[in-house]
Design an enzyme around this catalytic site. Sequence first.
Site, short mmCIF file in Angstrom:
data_model
loop_
_atom_site.label_atom_id
_atom_site.label_comp_id
_atom_site.label_asym_id
_atom_site.label_seq_id
_atom_site.Cartn_x
_atom_site.Cartn_y
_atom_site.Cartn_z
CE LYS A 198 -37.96 -4.67 -15.19
NZ LYS A 198 -37.47 -5.81 -15.70
NE ARG B 15 -31.62 -4.13 -12.91
CZ ARG B 15 -32.52 -3.99 -13.81
NH1 ARG B 15 -33.07 -2.67 -14.07
NH2 ARG B 15 -32.52 -4.83 -14.73
NE ARG C 54 -35.10 -6.11 -24.87
CZ ARG C 54 -35.21 -5.84 -23.37
NH1 ARG C 54 -36.42 -5.88 -22.76
NH2 ARG C 54 -34.11 -6.11 -22.64
NE ARG D 151 -31.21 -3.44 -23.63
CZ ARG D 151 -32.04 -3.58 -22.45
NH1 ARG D 151 -33.12 -3.01 -22.34
NH2 ARG D 151 -31.42 -4.10 -21.36
NE ARG E 193 -30.04 -8.04 -19.50
CZ ARG E 193 -30.60 -7.75 -20.30
NH1 ARG E 193 -29.95 -8.39 -21.60
NH2 ARG E 193 -31.62 -7.40 -20.59
P1 ADP Z 1 -33.64 -5.30 -18.26
O1 ADP Z 1 -34.88 -5.04 -17.61
O2 ADP Z 1 -33.81 -6.06 -19.80
O3 ADP Z 1 -32.60 -5.89 -17.45
P2 ADP Z 1 -33.02 -2.63 -17.91
O4 ADP Z 1 -32.85 -1.62 -19.38
O5 ADP Z 1 -34.08 -2.19 -16.94
O6 ADP Z 1 -32.94 -3.98 -18.74
O7 ADP Z 1 -31.53 -2.45 -17.54
C1 ADP Z 1 -30.35 -2.89 -18.30
C2 ADP Z 1 -29.06 -2.72 -17.29
O8 ADP Z 1 -28.88 -1.59 -16.85
C3 ADP Z 1 -28.97 -3.78 -16.21
O9 ADP Z 1 -28.43 -5.21 -16.92
C4 ADP Z 1 -28.21 -3.15 -15.35
O10 ADP Z 1 -26.77 -3.29 -15.88
C5 ADP Z 1 -28.35 -1.65 -15.39
N1 ADP Z 1 -29.27 -1.19 -14.65
C6 ADP Z 1 -30.64 -0.62 -14.73
N2 ADP Z 1 -30.96 -0.29 -13.85
C7 ADP Z 1 -30.29 -0.43 -12.87
C8 ADP Z 1 -30.42 -0.53 -11.45
N3 ADP Z 1 -31.56 -0.06 -10.83
N4 ADP Z 1 -29.36 -0.56 -10.50
C9 ADP Z 1 -28.25 -1.18 -10.95
N5 ADP Z 1 -28.15 -1.37 -12.28
C10 ADP Z 1 -29.24 -1.12 -13.17
#
Ligand code: ADP
Length: 193
Positions: A14, A89, A128, A134, A146
Amino acid sequence: MFNLILFGPPGSGKGTQSERLIAKYGLKHLSTGDLLRSEIAGATPLGMAAKSFMDKGQLVPDEVVIEMISSALDNNPQANGFLFDGFPRTTAQAEALDKLLNQKGTEIAVVLALQVSKDELVKRLLNRGLTSGRSDDVNEDIIRARIDEYERKTAAVADYYKKYDKVELVKGEGSIDEIFDLLSKEIDERIAA
Ligand code: ADP
Protein backbone atom coordinates in the site's frame (compact mmCIF):
# COMPACT_ATOMS: atom_id res chain seq x y z
CA MET A 1 -13.35 15.03 -5.49
CA PHE A 2 -12.06 11.54 -6.10
CA ASN A 3 -11.46 9.52 -2.93
CA LEU A 4 -10.08 6.04 -2.87
CA ILE A 5 -9.09 3.44 -0.34
CA LEU A 6 -6.02 1.35 -1.01
CA PHE A 7 -6.78 -1.80 0.89
CA GLY A 8 -4.81 -4.90 1.78
CA PRO A 9 -2.92 -6.70 4.52
CA PRO A 10 0.32 -5.43 6.08
CA GLY A 11 3.07 -5.80 3.52
CA SER A 12 0.75 -5.80 0.51
CA GLY A 13 2.44 -2.74 -0.97
CA LYS A 14 0.00 0.00 0.00
CA GLY A 15 2.73 2.46 0.95
CA THR A 16 4.79 1.95 -2.22
CA GLN A 17 1.81 2.18 -4.55
CA SER A 18 0.30 5.12 -2.64
CA GLU A 19 3.38 7.25 -3.28
CA ARG A 20 3.04 6.69 -7.01
CA LEU A 21 -0.72 7.07 -7.15
CA ILE A 22 -0.78 10.40 -5.30
CA ALA A 23 1.84 11.75 -7.70
CA LYS A 24 -0.07 10.60 -10.77
CA TYR A 25 -3.55 11.68 -9.66
CA GLY A 26 -2.78 14.66 -7.40
CA LEU A 27 -4.41 13.12 -4.35
CA LYS A 28 -3.64 13.81 -0.71
CA HIS A 29 -2.14 10.72 0.96
CA LEU A 30 -3.60 9.89 4.36
CA SER A 31 -1.79 6.96 5.96
CA THR A 32 -2.84 6.30 9.54
CA GLY A 33 0.37 4.30 10.06
CA ASP A 34 2.48 7.32 9.02
CA LEU A 35 0.34 9.73 11.04
CA LEU A 36 0.70 7.51 14.13
CA ARG A 37 4.46 7.14 13.66
CA SER A 38 4.83 10.90 13.44
CA GLU A 39 2.84 11.29 16.68
CA ILE A 40 5.23 8.80 18.29
CA ALA A 41 8.26 10.65 16.94
CA GLY A 42 6.85 13.87 18.42
CA ALA A 43 6.26 12.08 21.75
CA THR A 44 2.68 13.43 21.87
CA PRO A 45 0.14 11.93 24.30
CA LEU A 46 -1.67 10.37 21.32
CA GLY A 47 1.60 8.83 20.09
CA MET A 48 2.43 7.45 23.50
CA ALA A 49 -1.01 5.86 23.82
CA ALA A 50 -0.81 4.37 20.31
CA LYS A 51 2.71 2.96 20.66
CA SER A 52 1.81 0.25 23.16
CA PHE A 53 -0.74 -1.20 20.72
CA MET A 54 1.46 -0.87 17.66
CA ASP A 55 4.41 -2.57 19.36
CA LYS A 56 2.25 -5.64 19.95
CA GLY A 57 0.89 -5.71 16.40
CA GLN A 58 -2.58 -4.75 17.64
CA LEU A 59 -4.89 -2.11 16.26
CA VAL A 60 -4.98 1.28 17.94
CA PRO A 61 -8.48 2.06 19.35
CA ASP A 62 -11.00 3.29 16.77
CA GLU A 63 -11.72 6.64 18.45
CA VAL A 64 -8.03 7.60 18.30
CA VAL A 65 -7.59 6.98 14.57
CA ILE A 66 -11.02 8.35 13.65
CA GLU A 67 -10.23 11.64 15.43
CA MET A 68 -6.85 11.76 13.68
CA ILE A 69 -8.46 11.27 10.23
CA SER A 70 -11.19 13.78 11.01
CA SER A 71 -8.56 16.47 11.76
CA ALA A 72 -6.57 15.53 8.65
CA LEU A 73 -9.69 15.99 6.48
CA ASP A 74 -10.39 19.38 8.09
CA ASN A 75 -6.77 20.44 7.61
CA ASN A 76 -6.86 19.80 3.85
CA PRO A 77 -9.88 21.70 2.54
CA GLN A 78 -8.23 22.30 -0.85
CA ALA A 79 -7.53 18.63 -1.68
CA ASN A 80 -8.67 17.22 -5.06
CA GLY A 81 -9.30 13.97 -3.31
CA PHE A 82 -7.84 11.63 -0.70
CA LEU A 83 -6.06 8.32 -0.88
CA PHE A 84 -6.67 6.43 2.35
CA ASP A 85 -3.90 3.95 3.19
CA GLY A 86 -4.22 1.72 6.26
CA PHE A 87 -7.62 3.22 7.05
CA PRO A 88 -10.38 2.18 7.59
CA ARG A 89 -9.24 -0.99 9.36
CA THR A 90 -12.49 -1.86 11.16
CA THR A 91 -16.15 -1.65 10.22
CA ALA A 92 -16.62 1.11 12.83
CA GLN A 93 -13.87 3.13 11.12
CA ALA A 94 -15.52 2.58 7.72
CA GLU A 95 -18.86 3.83 9.04
CA ALA A 96 -17.19 6.86 10.62
CA LEU A 97 -15.34 7.66 7.39
CA ASP A 98 -18.55 7.50 5.36
CA LYS A 99 -20.13 9.97 7.74
CA LEU A 100 -17.18 12.37 7.66
CA LEU A 101 -17.04 12.34 3.86
CA ASN A 102 -20.78 12.70 3.65
CA GLN A 103 -20.63 15.86 5.78
CA LYS A 104 -18.22 17.24 3.20
CA GLY A 105 -20.54 16.31 0.33
CA THR A 106 -18.29 13.57 -1.01
CA GLU A 107 -17.77 9.79 -0.78
CA ILE A 108 -15.44 6.88 -1.49
CA ALA A 109 -15.29 6.20 -5.24
CA VAL A 110 -13.52 2.85 -5.08
CA VAL A 111 -11.73 0.41 -2.77
CA LEU A 112 -8.75 -1.18 -4.50
CA ALA A 113 -7.90 -4.38 -2.62
CA LEU A 114 -4.40 -5.78 -3.13
CA GLN A 115 -4.24 -9.58 -3.12
CA VAL A 116 -1.02 -11.11 -1.74
CA SER A 117 -0.40 -14.56 -0.23
CA LYS A 118 0.46 -14.85 3.46
CA ASP A 119 3.91 -16.37 2.86
CA GLU A 120 4.81 -13.51 0.55
CA LEU A 121 3.60 -10.95 3.14
CA VAL A 122 5.79 -12.38 5.91
CA LYS A 123 8.77 -12.50 3.56
CA ARG A 124 8.31 -8.88 2.47
CA LEU A 125 7.84 -7.55 6.01
CA LEU A 126 10.91 -9.35 7.39
CA ASN A 127 12.84 -7.98 4.46
CA ARG A 128 11.52 -4.46 5.06
CA GLY A 129 12.52 -4.82 8.72
CA LEU A 130 16.17 -5.04 7.68
CA THR A 131 16.08 -1.40 6.57
CA SER A 132 12.82 0.31 7.63
CA GLY A 133 13.79 0.99 11.23
CA ARG A 134 10.27 -0.12 12.14
CA SER A 135 10.26 -2.18 15.32
CA ASP A 136 7.06 -3.97 14.24
CA ASP A 137 8.82 -5.36 11.14
CA VAL A 138 11.73 -7.18 12.76
CA ASN A 139 9.96 -9.83 14.78
CA GLU A 140 8.08 -12.62 13.00
CA ASP A 141 5.63 -13.06 15.92
CA ILE A 142 4.62 -9.39 15.71
CA ILE A 143 4.31 -9.63 11.94
CA ARG A 144 2.03 -12.66 12.27
CA ALA A 145 0.00 -10.84 14.96
CA ARG A 146 -0.55 -7.96 12.52
CA ILE A 147 -1.67 -10.32 9.79
CA ASP A 148 -4.00 -12.04 12.28
CA GLU A 149 -5.48 -8.65 13.29
CA TYR A 150 -6.04 -7.99 9.60
CA GLU A 151 -7.87 -11.28 9.12
CA ARG A 152 -9.88 -10.89 12.35
CA LYS A 153 -10.90 -7.25 12.10
CA THR A 154 -9.90 -5.65 8.83
CA ALA A 155 -10.94 -8.17 6.17
CA ALA A 156 -14.57 -7.33 7.10
CA VAL A 157 -14.04 -3.78 5.81
CA ALA A 158 -14.01 -5.20 2.26
CA ASP A 159 -17.40 -6.84 2.91
CA TYR A 160 -18.73 -3.50 4.13
CA TYR A 161 -17.81 -1.80 0.83
CA LYS A 162 -18.88 -4.80 -1.27
CA LYS A 163 -22.44 -4.01 -0.22
CA TYR A 164 -22.07 -0.74 -2.13
CA ASP A 165 -20.32 -2.48 -5.02
CA LYS A 166 -17.15 -0.44 -4.51
CA VAL A 167 -14.49 -3.15 -4.22
CA GLU A 168 -12.06 -4.13 -6.98
CA LEU A 169 -9.59 -6.95 -6.33
CA VAL A 170 -6.15 -6.27 -7.76
CA LYS A 171 -3.28 -8.73 -8.01
CA GLY A 172 -0.59 -7.46 -5.59
CA GLU A 173 2.20 -9.82 -6.72
CA GLY A 174 4.39 -9.03 -9.69
CA SER A 175 6.57 -6.02 -10.40
CA ILE A 176 5.83 -2.64 -8.82
CA ASP A 177 5.17 -1.24 -12.31
CA GLU A 178 2.77 -4.04 -13.24
CA ILE A 179 0.76 -3.55 -10.06
CA PHE A 180 0.77 0.23 -10.54
CA ASP A 181 -0.63 -0.21 -14.06
CA LEU A 182 -3.43 -2.46 -12.79
CA LEU A 183 -4.35 0.08 -10.10
CA SER A 184 -4.19 3.00 -12.54
CA LYS A 185 -6.47 1.20 -14.96
CA GLU A 186 -9.14 0.78 -12.28
CA ILE A 187 -8.88 4.44 -11.32
CA ASP A 188 -9.00 5.66 -14.93
CA GLU A 189 -12.17 3.65 -15.51
CA ARG A 190 -13.86 5.25 -12.52
CA ILE A 191 -12.70 8.75 -13.35
CA ALA A 192 -14.02 8.38 -16.91
CA ALA A 193 -17.38 7.05 -15.67
P1 ADP B 1 1.13 -2.05 7.87
O1 ADP B 1 0.30 -1.71 6.67
O2 ADP B 1 2.44 -2.61 7.50
O3 ADP B 1 0.37 -2.80 8.90
P2 ADP B 1 0.84 0.60 8.97
O4 ADP B 1 1.94 1.57 8.89
O5 ADP B 1 -0.39 0.84 8.15
O6 ADP B 1 1.55 -0.74 8.60
O7 ADP B 1 0.36 0.43 10.47
C1 ADP B 1 1.25 0.13 11.52
C2 ADP B 1 0.46 -0.06 12.84
O8 ADP B 1 -0.25 1.16 13.16
C3 ADP B 1 -0.63 -1.14 12.80
O9 ADP B 1 -0.10 -2.42 13.09
C4 ADP B 1 -1.58 -0.62 13.91
O10 ADP B 1 -1.08 -0.92 15.20
C5 ADP B 1 -1.52 0.88 13.75
N1 ADP B 1 -2.58 1.39 12.85
C6 ADP B 1 -2.39 1.95 11.63
N2 ADP B 1 -3.57 2.31 11.07
C7 ADP B 1 -4.53 1.96 11.96
C8 ADP B 1 -5.97 2.05 11.99
N3 ADP B 1 -6.66 2.56 10.96
N4 ADP B 1 -6.63 1.57 13.08
C9 ADP B 1 -5.97 1.06 14.09
N5 ADP B 1 -4.62 0.93 14.16
C10 ADP B 1 -3.90 1.37 13.10
